[in-house]
Design an enzyme around this catalytic site. Sequence first.
Site, PDB file in Angstrom:
ATOM      1  N   LYS A   1      19.777 -21.013 -13.920  1.00 22.33           N
ATOM      2  CA  LYS A   1      20.319 -21.522 -12.655  1.00 22.33           C
ATOM      3  C   LYS A   1      19.227 -22.221 -11.835  1.00 22.33           C
ATOM      4  CE  LYS A   1      21.811 -17.503 -11.108  1.00 22.33           C
ATOM      5  NZ  LYS A   1      21.404 -16.584 -12.194  1.00 22.33           N
TER       6      LYS A   1
ATOM      7  N   ARG B   1      26.699 -12.924  -5.200  1.00 21.98           N
ATOM      8  CA  ARG B   1      26.515 -12.063  -6.369  1.00 21.98           C
ATOM      9  C   ARG B   1      27.440 -10.855  -6.338  1.00 21.98           C
ATOM     10  NH1 ARG B   1      20.657 -13.586  -7.339  1.00 21.98           N
ATOM     11  NH2 ARG B   1      20.033 -12.681  -9.314  1.00 21.98           N
TER      12      ARG B   1
ATOM     13  N   ARG C   1       9.454 -15.513 -19.348  1.00 21.03           N
ATOM     14  CA  ARG C   1       9.443 -16.489 -18.255  1.00 21.03           C
ATOM     15  C   ARG C   1       8.138 -16.417 -17.442  1.00 21.03           C
ATOM     16  NH1 ARG C   1      14.729 -16.740 -14.493  1.00 21.03           N
ATOM     17  NH2 ARG C   1      13.985 -14.847 -13.510  1.00 21.03           N
TER      18      ARG C   1
ATOM     19  N   ARG D   1       7.160 -12.826 -12.952  1.00 13.87           N
ATOM     20  CA  ARG D   1       7.765 -12.108 -11.836  1.00 13.87           C
ATOM     21  C   ARG D   1       7.762 -10.606 -12.122  1.00 13.87           C
ATOM     22  NH1 ARG D   1      13.345 -15.163 -10.538  1.00 13.87           N
ATOM     23  NH2 ARG D   1      13.993 -12.990 -10.450  1.00 13.87           N
TER      24      ARG D   1
ATOM     25  N   ARG E   1      18.826  -5.510 -14.371  1.00 13.38           N
ATOM     26  CA  ARG E   1      19.432  -6.681 -13.721  1.00 13.38           C
ATOM     27  C   ARG E   1      20.658  -7.159 -14.508  1.00 13.38           C
ATOM     28  NH1 ARG E   1      14.697 -10.599 -13.659  1.00 13.38           N
ATOM     29  NH2 ARG E   1      16.094 -12.043 -12.583  1.00 13.38           N
TER      30      ARG E   1
HETATM   31  P1  AMP Z   1      16.929 -14.214  -8.548  1.00 15.20           P
HETATM   32  O1  AMP Z   1      15.672 -14.989  -8.317  1.00 15.20           O
HETATM   33  O2  AMP Z   1      18.143 -14.979  -8.118  1.00 15.20           O
HETATM   34  O3  AMP Z   1      17.019 -13.676  -9.946  1.00 15.20           O
HETATM   35  O4  AMP Z   1      16.870 -12.931  -7.574  1.00 15.20           O
HETATM   36  C1  AMP Z   1      15.850 -11.969  -7.669  1.00 15.20           C
HETATM   37  C2  AMP Z   1      16.274 -10.685  -6.991  1.00 15.20           C
HETATM   38  O5  AMP Z   1      16.520 -10.926  -5.591  1.00 15.20           O
HETATM   39  C3  AMP Z   1      17.559 -10.065  -7.503  1.00 15.20           C
HETATM   40  O6  AMP Z   1      17.368  -9.265  -8.673  1.00 15.20           O
HETATM   41  C4  AMP Z   1      17.996  -9.237  -6.300  1.00 15.20           C
HETATM   42  O7  AMP Z   1      17.248  -8.047  -6.174  1.00 15.20           O
HETATM   43  C5  AMP Z   1      17.614 -10.148  -5.127  1.00 15.20           C
HETATM   44  N1  AMP Z   1      18.732 -11.065  -4.810  1.00 15.20           N
HETATM   45  C6  AMP Z   1      18.764 -12.422  -4.962  1.00 15.20           C
HETATM   46  N2  AMP Z   1      19.947 -12.927  -4.588  1.00 15.20           N
HETATM   47  C7  AMP Z   1      20.713 -11.874  -4.209  1.00 15.20           C
HETATM   48  C8  AMP Z   1      22.042 -11.723  -3.743  1.00 15.20           C
HETATM   49  N3  AMP Z   1      22.862 -12.776  -3.601  1.00 15.20           N
HETATM   50  N4  AMP Z   1      22.474 -10.475  -3.431  1.00 15.20           N
HETATM   51  C9  AMP Z   1      21.679  -9.399  -3.543  1.00 15.20           C
HETATM   52  N5  AMP Z   1      20.423  -9.460  -4.022  1.00 15.20           N
HETATM   53  C10 AMP Z   1      19.928 -10.678  -4.335  1.00 15.20           C
END
Ligand code: AMP
Length: 216
Positions: free
Chosen positions: A13, A88, A127, A160, A171
């Site tokens: 994404k 989400r 990654r 990360r 996740r």
């Molecule tokens: P991402 O970079 O989108 O994979 O997000 C990394 C982490 O941020 C996720 O595993 C969640 O802990 C938190 N996070 C990001 N977006 C959301 C969301 N829309 N709702 C809740 N937690 C989020």
Amino acid sequence: MRIVLLGPPGAGKGTQAENLTKIYGVPHISTGEMFRTAVKEETPLGLEAKKYMDAGELVPDSLTIGIVKERFLKSDCAKGFLLDGFPRTLAQAEALDQMLEELDVQLDTVLNIDVPEEDLLIRLTGRQICRQCQAPYHKAFKPAQKEGICDLCGGQLYQRDDDSEATVLSRLEVYNRQTSPLISYYADSSRLTTVSGDGSVQEVTDRVKAALENLQ
Ligand code: AMP
């Protein structure tokens, strides 16, 4: 152009959003990136979010919806946006619908990037990201020319914290339980477009562009 990018962690994404933001000239809004910045800056939001992120869990809806609401107030969103990683949960999707209604705008589509689960683990655990410019790399699929150094800006690459195998598994489980129901939420309101996330970044970008052109 108002688009939501949906898909499991590791579907690409963020990478697709980077390409699309250049093509369509709308801001890329990544809640994950906003939380990572808050964590780095050690703000109260960052300190709270870190507990959930390190465990591979979702940050509570109230905090997440709040940061998106605030971000929507910025003037660059008038042209549209690419939402990456939000919504989400069902509660977030309903809150987004309410925000859109208040702004009197609609989504062009929800782009669901579909990748088989068995590919996601290898994608995520390999990654790497540039500490300086956030450019994405992958140890196997998109290695930097010089190991550990960004080709674009010379910054240092890092993994990360939440891309370790244990956190990735959690996740993926969270995605299946809390986020995947959004596929039918958007399909039921005829707002879903699914593209395969298989193949090279360019192949997926071409597929995404074709799907978006079809909407117009
Ligand atoms: P991402 O970079 O989108 O994979 O997000 C990394 C982490 O941020 C996720 O595993 C969640 O802990 C938190 N996070 C990001 N977006 C959301 C969301 N829309 N709702 C809740 N937690 C989020």
